[in-house]
Design a protein around this motif. Structure first.
Motif, PDB file in Angstrom:
ATOM      1  N   GLY A   1       3.906   9.784  -9.199  1.00 18.09           N
ATOM      2  CA  GLY A   1       3.782   9.400 -10.601  1.00 18.09           C
ATOM      3  C   GLY A   1       4.739   8.328 -11.046  1.00 18.09           C
ATOM      4  O   GLY A   1       4.644   7.825 -12.170  1.00 18.09           O
ATOM      5  N   THR A   2       5.684   7.952 -10.195  1.00 19.39           N
ATOM      6  CA  THR A   2       6.632   6.886 -10.522  1.00 19.39           C
ATOM      7  C   THR A   2       6.839   6.005  -9.299  1.00 19.39           C
ATOM      8  O   THR A   2       6.620   6.426  -8.164  1.00 19.39           O
ATOM      9  CB  THR A   2       8.005   7.452 -10.951  1.00 19.39           C
ATOM     10  N   ASP A   3       7.298   4.794  -9.551  1.00 13.83           N
ATOM     11  CA  ASP A   3       7.570   3.881  -8.436  1.00 13.83           C
ATOM     12  C   ASP A   3       8.718   4.410  -7.596  1.00 13.83           C
ATOM     13  O   ASP A   3       9.734   4.878  -8.140  1.00 13.83           O
ATOM     14  CB  ASP A   3       7.936   2.490  -8.952  1.00 13.83           C
ATOM     15  N   PRO A   4       8.598   4.329  -6.266  1.00 11.30           N
ATOM     16  CA  PRO A   4       9.713   4.747  -5.408  1.00 11.30           C
ATOM     17  C   PRO A   4      10.886   3.792  -5.546  1.00 11.30           C
ATOM     18  O   PRO A   4      10.701   2.584  -5.697  1.00 11.30           O
ATOM     19  CB  PRO A   4       9.110   4.693  -4.001  1.00 11.30           C
TER      20      PRO A   4
ATOM     21  N   ALA B   1       9.505  10.038   2.718  1.00  8.13           N
ATOM     22  CA  ALA B   1       9.144  11.105   3.644  1.00  8.13           C
ATOM     23  C   ALA B   1       7.656  11.408   3.651  1.00  8.13           C
ATOM     24  O   ALA B   1       7.190  12.179   4.472  1.00  8.13           O
ATOM     25  CB  ALA B   1       9.923  12.380   3.287  1.00  8.13           C
ATOM     26  N   CYS B   2       6.915  10.802   2.717  1.00  5.04           N
ATOM     27  CA  CYS B   2       5.490  11.119   2.608  1.00  5.04           C
ATOM     28  C   CYS B   2       4.601  10.092   3.299  1.00  5.04           C
ATOM     29  O   CYS B   2       3.391  10.302   3.402  1.00  5.04           O
ATOM     30  CB  CYS B   2       5.079  11.211   1.138  1.00  5.04           C
ATOM     31  N   SER B   3       5.163   8.978   3.740  1.00  9.02           N
ATOM     32  CA  SER B   3       4.314   7.905   4.265  1.00  9.02           C
ATOM     33  C   SER B   3       5.102   7.021   5.221  1.00  9.02           C
ATOM     34  O   SER B   3       6.327   7.086   5.287  1.00  9.02           O
ATOM     35  CB  SER B   3       3.769   7.058   3.104  1.00  9.02           C
TER      36      SER B   3
ATOM     37  N   PHE C   1       6.982  18.158   0.917  1.00  8.61           N
ATOM     38  CA  PHE C   1       6.834  18.652  -0.441  1.00  8.61           C
ATOM     39  C   PHE C   1       8.071  18.352  -1.290  1.00  8.61           C
ATOM     40  O   PHE C   1       7.997  18.265  -2.512  1.00  8.61           O
ATOM     41  CB  PHE C   1       6.565  20.160  -0.441  1.00  8.61           C
ATOM     42  N   HIS C   2       9.220  18.215  -0.621  1.00  9.44           N
ATOM     43  CA  HIS C   2      10.446  18.002  -1.372  1.00  9.44           C
ATOM     44  C   HIS C   2      10.910  16.549  -1.337  1.00  9.44           C
ATOM     45  O   HIS C   2      12.022  16.248  -1.742  1.00  9.44           O
ATOM     46  CB  HIS C   2      11.557  18.911  -0.819  1.00  9.44           C
ATOM     47  N   CYS C   3      10.056  15.657  -0.823  1.00 12.74           N
ATOM     48  CA  CYS C   3      10.460  14.253  -0.796  1.00 12.74           C
ATOM     49  C   CYS C   3      10.510  13.718  -2.222  1.00 12.74           C
ATOM     50  O   CYS C   3       9.745  14.111  -3.087  1.00 12.74           O
ATOM     51  CB  CYS C   3       9.515  13.422   0.063  1.00 12.74           C
TER      52      CYS C   3
ATOM     53  N   LEU D   1       0.834  -1.204   0.000  1.00 13.75           N
ATOM     54  CA  LEU D   1       0.000   0.000   0.000  1.00 13.75           C
ATOM     55  C   LEU D   1       0.868   1.253   0.000  1.00 13.75           C
ATOM     56  O   LEU D   1       0.571   2.233  -0.705  1.00 13.75           O
ATOM     57  CB  LEU D   1      -0.926   0.007   1.216  1.00 13.75           C
ATOM     58  N   GLN D   2       1.926   1.237   0.806  1.00 15.17           N
ATOM     59  CA  GLN D   2       2.814   2.399   0.866  1.00 15.17           C
ATOM     60  C   GLN D   2       3.465   2.659  -0.489  1.00 15.17           C
ATOM     61  O   GLN D   2       3.546   3.808  -0.947  1.00 15.17           O
ATOM     62  CB  GLN D   2       3.893   2.181   1.923  1.00 15.17           C
ATOM     63  N   ARG D   3       3.898   1.608  -1.125  1.00 12.76           N
ATOM     64  CA  ARG D   3       4.560   1.771  -2.435  1.00 12.76           C
ATOM     65  C   ARG D   3       3.573   2.328  -3.461  1.00 12.76           C
ATOM     66  O   ARG D   3       3.924   3.206  -4.266  1.00 12.76           O
ATOM     67  CB  ARG D   3       5.103   0.414  -2.904  1.00 12.76           C
ATOM     68  N   ILE D   4       2.347   1.843  -3.418  1.00 13.00           N
ATOM     69  CA  ILE D   4       1.314   2.349  -4.335  1.00 13.00           C
ATOM     70  C   ILE D   4       1.036   3.818  -4.054  1.00 13.00           C
ATOM     71  O   ILE D   4       0.887   4.633  -4.976  1.00 13.00           O
ATOM     72  CB  ILE D   4       0.032   1.507  -4.207  1.00 13.00           C
ATOM     73  N   TRP D   5       0.974   4.163  -2.773  1.00 16.99           N
ATOM     74  CA  TRP D   5       0.728   5.557  -2.401  1.00 16.99           C
ATOM     75  C   TRP D   5       1.811   6.479  -2.962  1.00 16.99           C
ATOM     76  O   TRP D   5       1.519   7.523  -3.554  1.00 16.99           O
ATOM     77  CB  TRP D   5       0.665   5.687  -0.885  1.00 16.99           C
ATOM     78  N   GLU D   6       3.058   6.090  -2.770  1.00 18.79           N
ATOM     79  CA  GLU D   6       4.161   6.913  -3.260  1.00 18.79           C
ATOM     80  C   GLU D   6       4.119   7.034  -4.789  1.00 18.79           C
ATOM     81  O   GLU D   6       4.414   8.100  -5.351  1.00 18.79           O
ATOM     82  CB  GLU D   6       5.500   6.320  -2.811  1.00 18.79           C
TER      83      GLU D   6
END
Length: 513
Positions: free
Chosen positions: A428-431, A466-468, A456-458, A418-423
């Protein structure tokens, strides 16, 4: 069964709206109760206590009555089992139990929410309901109902009965054609209910939040009018009032403004204090940790949830009155407020997502709909937190005897997915994260500062997201959020809890402790 009639088998998911069957049933029950009838309401699922599924005159059945009827049904069925006829599955048993309760309690009207589908649903056993209703159809439960809207509509149309009036709401043509064809085959008059006009509430507001509830309310009004007419009660109660006019009776307005359904567009203020009185809390609560709970779990309902959250989080909407008292004490400093607080100018708000969903769902679709709808409304999540399930219901019991786990899980692979999908949805791209980092690490709580870091800069190129965050358990997550707010009282943390009714129920359970 001759003591009561079934009002409506409310079906399915609202197109471009949140789920509507439970809301419509709840509106129907409140309208007819306010019209002077003894009501029974059967809905699913329950969030905390199985007794939530059974309401008598708007209230959950008492534990004493529930246990009495439960064991009576259980023992009768147990005494008659055979190899060919074993004990029924859970939902079938609860359906039988609902009928038993409503017959014994001599309700005037029973409102029955279908569980899943229609044709083969265990609630679809009453041959002559007074009226049936189908809310807007959407693409959900594909693994059971079919891969097209037409296939889903055919399942839902299974609740239609020969020559029994039915109502629906505006549908996509693919669904409407199927519903009309099936109604024609059964010579069942099918009517399309118009959304409720706010003017008809004459200054009152719907108790359930969201513009989509106007569609559910309009359907409920049509169903209740039909029930009253077919049972000969309209003239008795409303005398010379023309049922065909757009105006609705006062009793209908009272019902629509007081109906309550937990876990749908529900707002809970957390105040940390165990000891308070309601007047002191209303005046002194900082309200800096606020939970916005909605059990949306389909693409359409997720969009409606996002619009509702964006509206109330920014102060553009009111907290649902929901027929609650102005405060409900959960015993731990957590209360539901009847109206929203005026946001203080010196408080910075951060929107946080707390999410989980069942593995049969498509989380990328759900999260994409959520993010896009929030973004279009000007709402951006500072962080997203992904948590494992907590509740473990091993048997049918009342809430007082359910033992919940502490939520600690040894397998976080789903949460990392889920975290990977969120990022990916956010950037717009896979982490770019080492797989072992996501799948095999020990999950621990992030530092309190994580909540307030500028995301915002992650970058997806960072090894650190840094977003999740994946959280070790739901109880620890709630405590962590409280600690964060205590650390920085100048920050208001607005937590949207969504993706699963089970998750919503678990959060409510923890907040009540």
């Amino acid at each position: 069964m001759n003591r009561f009639v079934i009002l409506a088998w409310i079906k399915v998911y609202l197109r471009l709206q949140k789920e509507g069957k439970g809301s419509t049933c709840t509106f129907c029950e409140a309208i007819l109760r306010e019209s002077g009838f003894r009501t029974g309401l059967f809905t699913s699922p329950h969030l905390i206590d199985v007794r939530e599924r059974f309401r008598l005159d708007g209230l959950e059945i008492s534990e004493k009555k529930f246990l009495q009827y439960f064991w009576n049904c259980w023992n009768i069925l147990k005494e008659n089992i055979t190899d060919a006829l074993p004990m029924p599955p859970l939902f079938q048993f609860l359906t039988v139990l609902a009928f038993k309760i409503f017959v014994c309690e001599q309700v005037d009207v029973a409102i029955i929410e279908v569980g899943l589908g229609g044709t083969r649903d265990s609630t679809n056993v009453i041959k002559q309901p007074v009226v049936c209703g189908i809310t807007s159809l959407g693409m959900d439960h594909l693994e059971t109902l079919g891969n097209t809207l037409g296939q889903i509509a055919l399942h839902k149309a299974g609740i239609f009965k020969p020559q029994i009036p039915a109502f629906t709401v505006p549908q996509l043509s693919e669904a409407m054609e199927v519903l009309q064809e099936r109604a024609h085959e059964l010579m069942a008059p099918l009517n399309v209910a118009a959304p409720l006009d706010c003017k008809n509430l004459k200054g009152l507001k719907l108790s359930l939040s969201g513009d989509h509830q106007l569609i559910n309310a309009g359907l409920a009004v049509s169903l209740c009018k039909c029930w009253l007419q077919r049972t000969g009660n309209w003239e008795k109660i409303f005398h010379n009032q023309d049922s065909q006019k757009s105006d609705i009776p006062e009793a209908f307005r009272r019902g629509l403004s007081t109906a309550y359904l937990s876990g749908r567009a529900e707002i809970v203020y957390d105040t940390f204090s165990k000891y308070y009185n309601s007047s002191a809390m209303e005046e002194n609560s900082s309200g800096n940790l606020i939970f916005y709970l909605d059990g949306a779990h389909s693409p359409e309902s997720m969009e409606a949830c996002a619009r509702w959250f964006s509206s109330v989080a920014k102060g553009n909407g009111k907290v649902s009155p929901s027929s609650l008292s102005s405060l409900r004490n959960f015993g731990n400093g957590c209360a539901r407020h009847k109206k929203d607080k005026v946001e203080q100018s010196n408080v910075i708000s951060k929107q946080i997502l707390l999410f989980n969903c069942m593995e049969v769902r498509d989380p990328e679709v759900l999260l994409t709909h959520l993010v896009n709808a929030c973004t279009s409304s000007g709402t951006h999540f500072s962080k997203a937190l992904f948590v494992p399930n907590m509740s473990k219901y091993n048997k049918v019991t009342s809430g007082t005897s359910i033992t919940a786990s502490d939520g600690t899980s040894s397998d976080f692979s789903w949460q990392f997915s889920l975290q990977r999908i969120w990022e990916k949805v956010i950037h717009g791209t896979d982490p770019v994260v080492v797989k072992s980092t996501m799948m095999n690490c020990t999950v621990s709580l992030p530092p309190l500062e994580f909540l307030y870091e500028d995301a915002f800069h992650c970058s997806t190129a960072d090894q650190r997201l840094a977003c999740s965050a994946v959280m070790p358990s739901l109880p620890q997550t709630i405590k962590w959020l409280r600690d964060c707010v205590k650390e920085k009282p100048s920050v208001r943390v607005q937590v949207l809890v969504t993706g699963s009714l089970h998750l919503v129920g678990d959060v409510l359970k923890l907040l009540r402790r």
